[in-house]
Design a protein around this motif. Structure first.
Motif, PDB file in Angstrom:
ATOM      1  N   SER A 143       0.738  -1.106   0.000  1.00  0.00           N
ATOM      2  CA  SER A 143       0.059  -0.216   0.129  1.00  0.00           C
ATOM      3  C   SER A 143       0.780   1.238  -0.129  1.00  0.00           C
ATOM      4  CB  SER A 143      -0.743  -0.023   1.286  1.00  0.00           C
ATOM      5  OG  SER A 143      -1.823  -1.076   1.474  1.00  0.00           O
ATOM      6  N   ALA A 166      -8.340  -5.262 -11.365  1.00  0.00           N
ATOM      7  CA  ALA A 166      -9.077  -4.639 -10.400  1.00  0.00           C
ATOM      8  C   ALA A 166     -10.215  -5.360  -9.968  1.00  0.00           C
ATOM      9  CB  ALA A 166      -9.339  -3.154 -10.726  1.00  0.00           C
ATOM     10  N   PRO A 198      -4.277   6.170  -8.047  1.00  0.00           N
ATOM     11  CA  PRO A 198      -5.210   5.386  -7.239  1.00  0.00           C
ATOM     12  C   PRO A 198      -5.917   4.451  -8.340  1.00  0.00           C
ATOM     13  CG  PRO A 198      -5.681   7.578  -6.697  1.00  0.00           C
ATOM     14  CD  PRO A 198      -4.315   7.648  -7.717  1.00  0.00           C
ATOM     15  N   THR A 232      -4.567   0.728  -8.736  1.00  0.00           N
ATOM     16  CA  THR A 232      -4.895  -0.238  -7.601  1.00  0.00           C
ATOM     17  C   THR A 232      -5.350  -1.702  -8.309  1.00  0.00           C
ATOM     18  OG1 THR A 232      -5.264   1.505  -5.829  1.00  0.00           O
ATOM     19  CG2 THR A 232      -6.353  -0.816  -5.703  1.00  0.00           C
ATOM     20  N   GLN A 251      -0.823  -7.778  -4.274  1.00  0.00           N
ATOM     21  CA  GLN A 251      -1.845  -6.794  -4.155  1.00  0.00           C
ATOM     22  C   GLN A 251      -0.884  -5.344  -4.300  1.00  0.00           C
ATOM     23  OE1 GLN A 251      -5.167  -6.630  -4.468  1.00  0.00           O
ATOM     24  NE2 GLN A 251      -5.147  -4.485  -4.449  1.00  0.00           N
ATOM     25  N   THR A 270      -2.137  -1.270  -3.732  1.00  0.00           N
ATOM     26  CA  THR A 270      -3.200  -0.510  -3.377  1.00  0.00           C
ATOM     27  C   THR A 270      -2.448   1.062  -3.264  1.00  0.00           C
ATOM     28  OG1 THR A 270      -4.371  -2.194  -2.127  1.00  0.00           O
ATOM     29  CG2 THR A 270      -4.781  -0.104  -1.691  1.00  0.00           C
ATOM     30  N   SER A 294      -3.399   4.786  -2.420  1.00  0.00           N
ATOM     31  CA  SER A 294      -4.424   5.867  -1.850  1.00  0.00           C
ATOM     32  C   SER A 294      -4.157   7.334  -2.381  1.00  0.00           C
ATOM     33  CB  SER A 294      -4.539   5.549  -0.494  1.00  0.00           C
ATOM     34  OG  SER A 294      -3.001   5.936   0.120  1.00  0.00           O
TER      35      SER A 294
END
Length: 125
Positions: free
Chosen positions: A11, A40, A87, A90, A120, A122, A124
């Motif tokens: 992340s 996604a 973003p 992601t 994964q 991610t 933000s």
């Protein structure tokens, strides 16, 4: 049999960077074509970048200038350097390998037989 294991996901905030790695269970021969894909939630899997046996790299328009694919045959590893993350980047990222000698499928999902389990990413805002 080629086995692929991705790592390096995580992340980050928008604008940040990550480097994904894909370790292969056997030597990545120069004849291999390899690619990075992402999926996604609720969307189809899409190509991100691919590299052929001549070292030619191709990228999706959405990542050009921000992502770089490379491979280190001595380490049996494929990389994806991701900079200026957004973003919309992601997704679950997969690496894939094509070992048949009938041309590189580049970013055509159906052209790859061997896939990793995914890592994964991610981002933000």
């Amino acid at each position: 049999q080629v086995q692929l294991v991705e790592s390096g996901g995580g992340s980050v905030q928008a604008g940040g960077s990550l480097r994904l790695s894909c370790a292969a269970s056997e030597y990545i021969y120069s004849s291999y074509c390899m690619g990075w894909f992402r999926q996604a939630p609720g969307k189809a899997r899409e190509g991100v970048a691919a590299i052929d046996s001549d070292g030619r790299a191709v990228y999706a328009d959405s990542v050009k200038g921000r992502f770089a694919i490379s491979k280190d045959n001595a380490k049996n590893t494929l990389y994806l350097q991701m900079n200026s993350l957004k973003p919309e980047d992601t997704a679950l990222y997969y690496c894939a390998a094509h070992i048949e000698g009938n041309g590189c499928p580049y970013m055509v999902v159906a052209g790859y037989r061997y896939w990793g389990q995914g890592t994964q990413v991610t981002v933000s805002s």
